[in-house]
Design a protein around this motif. Structure first.
Motif, short mmCIF file in Angstrom:
data_model
loop_
_atom_site.label_atom_id
_atom_site.label_comp_id
_atom_site.label_asym_id
_atom_site.label_seq_id
_atom_site.Cartn_x
_atom_site.Cartn_y
_atom_site.Cartn_z
N SER A 205 3.65 8.18 1.45
CA SER A 205 3.59 7.21 2.54
C SER A 205 3.47 5.83 1.92
N LEU A 206 4.22 4.89 2.49
CA LEU A 206 4.15 3.53 1.96
C LEU A 206 4.59 2.54 3.01
N THR A 207 4.19 1.31 2.79
CA THR A 207 4.70 0.19 3.57
C THR A 207 5.52 -0.66 2.62
N ASN A 208 6.84 -0.58 2.77
CA ASN A 208 7.76 -1.33 1.91
C ASN A 208 7.72 -2.78 2.35
N GLY B 136 0.84 -1.19 0.00
CA GLY B 136 0.00 0.00 0.00
C GLY B 136 0.87 1.24 0.00
N ALA B 137 0.41 2.28 -0.70
CA ALA B 137 1.16 3.54 -0.77
C ALA B 137 0.20 4.66 -1.17
N SER B 138 0.55 5.86 -0.74
CA SER B 138 -0.27 7.02 -1.12
C SER B 138 0.61 8.25 -1.23
N VAL B 139 0.10 9.23 -1.96
CA VAL B 139 0.79 10.51 -2.08
C VAL B 139 -0.23 11.61 -1.78
N THR B 140 0.20 12.51 -0.91
CA THR B 140 -0.63 13.64 -0.49
C THR B 140 0.02 14.91 -1.00
N LEU C 27 0.21 0.28 -9.56
CA LEU C 27 1.45 1.04 -9.43
C LEU C 27 1.12 2.47 -9.05
N LEU C 28 1.91 3.02 -8.15
CA LEU C 28 1.85 4.44 -7.82
C LEU C 28 3.10 5.07 -8.41
N VAL C 29 2.95 5.92 -9.42
CA VAL C 29 4.08 6.50 -10.14
C VAL C 29 4.18 7.98 -9.78
N ILE C 30 5.39 8.37 -9.32
CA ILE C 30 5.61 9.73 -8.82
C ILE C 30 6.86 10.30 -9.47
N SER C 31 6.76 11.49 -10.04
CA SER C 31 7.94 12.13 -10.62
C SER C 31 8.89 12.55 -9.50
N GLN C 32 10.20 12.42 -9.76
CA GLN C 32 11.20 12.73 -8.73
C GLN C 32 12.49 13.18 -9.39
N PHE C 33 12.63 14.50 -9.61
CA PHE C 33 13.82 15.01 -10.28
C PHE C 33 15.07 14.78 -9.45
#
Length: 149
Positions: free
Chosen positions: A136-139, A10-14, A77-83
């Motif tokens: 936030s995530l649970t690896n 599980g993972a989320s982005v706020t 999948l939760l995909v997040i840009s990260q420069f």
């Protein structure tokens, strides 16, 4: 392109200001259960073809429980840009970002990764490009790999 891929339960982005009008934080992307949280960085010279290659790799890499891939078990999948994945801290005390592509190049390529994943049949959630995000995530494992194409 470079991706940090984490197997998660599980993972989320706020985003700090979800509507840009001071409304406060809100979850903009979330996956529940087994899946992958993917941080994507773009460098100079990356192309839509590399974005497609990364999407295929993410969809088929066998790092879920039982050596399964997202395509095997239809995991999200939760995909997040990260420069900052292209930051360089080898010299001095302050990282440089010279290898990170500027937003006007990076954003369409991250969007291309997402579009290609969806075209492959993936359920994809996202962050918001350039926003002040909290992830936030649970690896699960913990299990983290770096994928470069």
């Amino acid at each position: 392109m470079r991706a940090v891929v984490q197997r998660v339960d599980g993972a989320s982005v706020t985003v700090a200001d979800a509507d840009g009008e001071g409304s406060g934080p809100a979850v903009v992307g979330e996956i529940v259960g087994e899946g992958l949280c993917v941080l994507v960085g773009v460098t100079h010279g990356d192309t839509p073809e590399k974005a497609a290659q990364l999407a295929r790799k993410l969809w088929s890499v066998r790092i879920l429980e039982g050596e399964k891939s997202c395509s095997d078990v239809n995991a999200p999948l939760l995909v997040i840009s990260q420069f900052t994945l292209y930051g360089d801290a080898r010299k001095g005390r302050r990282p440089t970002w010279n290898s990170a592509a500027p937003g006007e190049i990076a954003e369409p390529l991250v969007d291309e990764v997402i579009a290609r994943l969806r075209a492959l049949g993936a359920q994809v959630e996202t962050g918001r490009f350039g926003a002040d995000m909290r992830v936030s995530l649970t690896n699960h494992g913990p299990f983290t790999v770096i994928v470069e194409v």
